[in-house]
Design a protein around this motif. Structure first.
Motif, PDB file in Angstrom:
ATOM      1  N   SER A  46       0.833  -1.211   0.000  1.00 21.42           N
ATOM      2  CA  SER A  46       0.000   0.000   0.000  1.00 21.42           C
ATOM      3  C   SER A  46       0.859   1.249   0.000  1.00 21.42           C
ATOM      4  O   SER A  46       0.545   2.233  -0.688  1.00 21.42           O
ATOM      5  N   LEU A  50       0.918   4.078  -2.915  1.00 22.83           N
ATOM      6  CA  LEU A  50       0.679   5.479  -2.596  1.00 22.83           C
ATOM      7  C   LEU A  50       1.783   6.372  -3.148  1.00 22.83           C
ATOM      8  O   LEU A  50       1.510   7.421  -3.743  1.00 22.83           O
ATOM      9  N   VAL A  51       3.019   5.958  -3.003  1.00 21.91           N
ATOM     10  CA  VAL A  51       4.145   6.746  -3.520  1.00 21.91           C
ATOM     11  C   VAL A  51       4.083   6.828  -5.046  1.00 21.91           C
ATOM     12  O   VAL A  51       4.270   7.906  -5.635  1.00 21.91           O
ATOM     13  N   LEU A  53       1.433   6.477  -7.059  1.00 26.10           N
ATOM     14  CA  LEU A  53       0.295   7.301  -7.481  1.00 26.10           C
ATOM     15  C   LEU A  53       0.530   8.775  -7.192  1.00 26.10           C
ATOM     16  O   LEU A  53       0.151   9.641  -7.991  1.00 26.10           O
ATOM     17  N   ALA A  54       1.151   9.090  -6.062  1.00 28.65           N
ATOM     18  CA  ALA A  54       1.449  10.491  -5.747  1.00 28.65           C
ATOM     19  C   ALA A  54       2.440  11.060  -6.747  1.00 28.65           C
ATOM     20  O   ALA A  54       2.302  12.215  -7.188  1.00 28.65           O
ATOM     21  N   THR A  55       3.429  10.271  -7.132  1.00 29.97           N
ATOM     22  CA  THR A  55       4.400  10.734  -8.122  1.00 29.97           C
ATOM     23  C   THR A  55       3.732  10.942  -9.474  1.00 29.97           C
ATOM     24  O   THR A  55       3.973  11.947 -10.148  1.00 29.97           O
ATOM     25  N   ALA A  57       0.589  11.620  -9.965  1.00 26.69           N
ATOM     26  CA  ALA A  57      -0.365  12.722  -9.876  1.00 26.69           C
ATOM     27  C   ALA A  57       0.321  14.067 -10.072  1.00 26.69           C
ATOM     28  O   ALA A  57      -0.290  15.007 -10.579  1.00 26.69           O
ATOM     29  N   THR A  58       1.573  14.164  -9.675  1.00 28.09           N
ATOM     30  CA  THR A  58       2.279  15.433  -9.828  1.00 28.09           C
ATOM     31  C   THR A  58       2.906  15.592 -11.205  1.00 28.09           C
ATOM     32  O   THR A  58       3.290  16.697 -11.565  1.00 28.09           O
ATOM     33  N   THR A  59       3.002  14.518 -11.967  1.00 26.31           N
ATOM     34  CA  THR A  59       3.667  14.600 -13.269  1.00 26.31           C
ATOM     35  C   THR A  59       2.731  14.395 -14.453  1.00 26.31           C
ATOM     36  O   THR A  59       3.047  14.828 -15.550  1.00 26.31           O
ATOM     37  N   LEU A  67      -8.183  13.356  -9.625  1.00 30.16           N
ATOM     38  CA  LEU A  67      -7.862  13.812  -8.280  1.00 30.16           C
ATOM     39  C   LEU A  67      -8.944  14.737  -7.730  1.00 30.16           C
ATOM     40  O   LEU A  67      -9.269  14.684  -6.544  1.00 30.16           O
ATOM     41  N   LYS A  71     -11.114  14.089  -4.307  1.00 26.43           N
ATOM     42  CA  LYS A  71     -11.265  15.076  -3.234  1.00 26.43           C
ATOM     43  C   LYS A  71     -12.725  15.223  -2.836  1.00 26.43           C
ATOM     44  O   LYS A  71     -13.058  15.282  -1.645  1.00 26.43           O
TER      45      LYS A  71
END
Length: 88
Positions: A46, A50-51, A53-55, A57-59, A67, A71
């Motif tokens: 998990s 998460l890491v 998907l977060a990466t 999401a920013t690129t 996103l 929210k």
């Protein structure tokens, strides 16, 4: 009885109780090696997802609408939980 005590303790502690219970079960059954194995099998996938998907999401700009939708869903879930707690 030991399992119920472990679950109660993990619910009292801050953080995800499910991960803590898994870690505690591994520790009880097989010592520190079992605790590490339980963490690797239950929590690490998990955390890695998460890491990643977060990466992404920013690129990746195409994920912005997704996103925004997440929210909105998160706000609705928290509001539902707050209303449920207020009633009880």
């Amino acid at each position: 009885a030991a399992y119920a005590d472990l679950v109660a303790l993990c619910q009292f502690l801050p953080g995800p109780a499910s991960s803590q219970v898994g870690f505690g079960l591994g520790l009880m059954r097989a010592g520190w090696g079992g605790a590490l194995a339980a963490w690797l099998a239950f929590t690490l996938p998990s955390a890695l997802a998460l890491v990643v998907l977060a990466t992404m999401a920013t690129t990746v700009a195409a994920l912005a609408p997704l996103l925004q939708g997440l929210k909105i869903v998160a706000v609705a879930i928290v509001a539902h939980a707050v209303l449920g707690m207020a009633r009880t």
